[in-house]
Design an enzyme around this catalytic site. Sequence first.
Site, PDB file in Angstrom:
ATOM      1  N   SER A 123      -6.075 -15.886  -6.543  1.00  0.00           N
ATOM      2  CA  SER A 123      -6.394 -14.964  -7.603  1.00  0.00           C
ATOM      3  C   SER A 123      -5.190 -14.223  -8.169  1.00  0.00           C
ATOM      4  O   SER A 123      -5.286 -13.661  -9.252  1.00  0.00           O
ATOM      5  CB  SER A 123      -7.396 -13.918  -7.086  1.00  0.00           C
ATOM      6  OG  SER A 123      -6.804 -13.129  -6.062  1.00  0.00           O
ATOM      7  N   LYS A 169      -0.245  -6.265  -9.286  1.00  0.00           N
ATOM      8  CA  LYS A 169      -1.558  -6.898  -9.452  1.00  0.00           C
ATOM      9  C   LYS A 169      -2.585  -5.823  -9.771  1.00  0.00           C
ATOM     10  O   LYS A 169      -2.595  -4.771  -9.114  1.00  0.00           O
ATOM     11  CB  LYS A 169      -1.922  -7.647  -8.160  1.00  0.00           C
ATOM     12  CG  LYS A 169      -3.230  -8.435  -8.245  1.00  0.00           C
ATOM     13  CD  LYS A 169      -3.509  -9.210  -6.956  1.00  0.00           C
ATOM     14  CE  LYS A 169      -4.759 -10.061  -7.059  1.00  0.00           C
ATOM     15  NZ  LYS A 169      -5.020 -10.880  -5.850  1.00  0.00           N
ATOM     16  N   SER A 191      -4.916 -16.144  -1.843  1.00  0.00           N
ATOM     17  CA  SER A 191      -4.526 -15.711  -3.192  1.00  0.00           C
ATOM     18  C   SER A 191      -3.087 -15.284  -3.387  1.00  0.00           C
ATOM     19  O   SER A 191      -2.673 -15.029  -4.521  1.00  0.00           O
ATOM     20  CB  SER A 191      -5.425 -14.565  -3.647  1.00  0.00           C
ATOM     21  OG  SER A 191      -6.665 -15.074  -4.045  1.00  0.00           O
TER      22      SER A 191
HETATM   23  N1  GLN Z   1      -9.837 -18.493  -3.569  1.00  0.00           N
HETATM   24  C1  GLN Z   1     -10.424 -17.700  -2.541  1.00  0.00           C
HETATM   25  C2  GLN Z   1     -11.700 -17.059  -3.040  1.00  0.00           C
HETATM   26  O1  GLN Z   1     -12.024 -17.294  -4.154  1.00  0.00           O
HETATM   27  C3  GLN Z   1      -9.462 -16.672  -2.046  1.00  0.00           C
HETATM   28  C4  GLN Z   1      -9.279 -15.533  -2.985  1.00  0.00           C
HETATM   29  C5  GLN Z   1      -8.335 -14.506  -2.447  1.00  0.00           C
HETATM   30  O2  GLN Z   1      -7.555 -14.763  -1.535  1.00  0.00           O
HETATM   31  N2  GLN Z   1      -8.441 -13.322  -3.004  1.00  0.00           N
HETATM   32  O3  GLN Z   1     -12.361 -16.357  -2.358  1.00  0.00           O
END
Ligand code: GLN
Length: 498
Positions: free
Chosen positions: A163, A78, A187
């Site tokens: 994400s 990532k 995410s």
């Molecule tokens: N969808 C959540 C956010 O937008 C979690 C994102 C994540 O876990 N990095 O904050």
Amino acid sequence: MKDLTRLTLAEAREGLAAKSFSAVELTQSFLDAMEKAKSLNAFIVETPEKALAQAGDSDARIARGEARPLEGIPLGIKDLYATEGVQTTAGSHILEGFIPPYESTVTSHLWRDGATMLGKLNLDEFAMGSSNETSYFGPVVSPWRRKGADGEISDAKLVPGGSSGGSAAAVAARLCLGATATDTGGSIRQPAAFTGTVGMKPTYGRCSRWGVVAFASSLDQAGPIAKTVRDAAILMRSMAGHDPKDTTSVDAPVPDYETSIGASIKGKVIGIPREYRLDGMSPEISALWEQGVAWLRAAGAEIRDISLPHTKHALPAYYIVAPAEASSNLARYDGVRYGLRKTGKDISDLYEKTRAAGFGKEVRRRIMIGTYVLSAGYYDAYYLRAQKIRSLIKRDFDLAYAAGVDAILTPATPSPAFALGEKGSADPVEMYLNDVFTVTVNMAGLPGLAVPAGLSSDGLPLGLQLIGRPFEEETLFALGQVIEDAAPKIGLPESWWG
Ligand code: GLN
């Protein structure tokens, strides 16, 4: 030769050890697959030369009988993990062109153990999002397609979740044997659920955050996305471990997680939290959850109804705590130290111009919310209350575990994957609701595992989530394996991309 990209990580490890193929051949198969899958936009940067050089070293080691635990295993990283000498962007324009002079601890563990890096995977900008549509480098497209009642495959492009959308799409589309991901509010688990892959969000402190671009430091955790529960366990062993450079990293031995695969779950107490039975929950998600309960019961687990009374406050509290921390973490991107710089008439003008040009809409929204909830007049009303709620959420879990619950079973997401552009453009909260089952786990610092469990009526993957006691990831791997064994096999039947 057989298509090597169809192997699991564990099978590839065996094949390499048996010299059925070389690490270079294995890596080349994935590089070829990546070439054909450009339409998914899963990678921001591909590193074929590095991959082939690492694979060559692995072949030499295998020949000498010196194979390490991940020798010759091609992985995607990532693009939130700093990789020495390889561009690291966090999916943001503001970091475009940033070449870190250092390696994140987690990725350095992977290279120490012999893995091969195929490239840097796309993600939501600074890991903010649930659909991988906020990346400066464009959205990631899921390799999955909806199937109509007549069996017709729809052309609509679906999100892979976010994400860690690049990580999930790349693993599902067989572009790597496994990937690193991060999870601040879901995410790892949400994109895993959307793509039929396995995602492990470890206990806070289990994996070092050093060298991982910070979003919300008290919530962020590194973890793997993999094809199978076993593969996730193999990757976790290498990724985890104490790191003096991260003061929140825990100094505790790393178990051999793979020994949990196939372990008996007889007598394990599984909590079913009633607050997760949301009003208007889709019948297909309820049915999936019931099915999961039945599988675990059949394998000898005891099922117990439990209450986690503060659950309903978790999402709003998360969307205060996470932006608050983000607004502080992202203050460092000022055009002076990293990446993008816009010239200005003085230093403040340079900051403003750089930040206005460098951050996308969602990131700007989070910075504004975060700054607001931390400001003098609103701190007590928002940030402090959110932190109090966070303590109550954690206490709910502590009480359940103290009463003998070993793990908690919930759905991973309230719906299957949706189409690109379908959610959140008019109202960001519509997007935030995707995280309703996952944010509690980060707020409480617990481990959470998403495992594929079935298909929706339109042929898309659905996942279940197992939430564990702190530092008892082994229990989740054992339970996850039971679900994986019981669930219908949902691997992508054919290539719908490329
Ligand atoms: N969808 C959540 C956010 O937008 C979690 C994102 C994540 O876990 N990095 O904050």
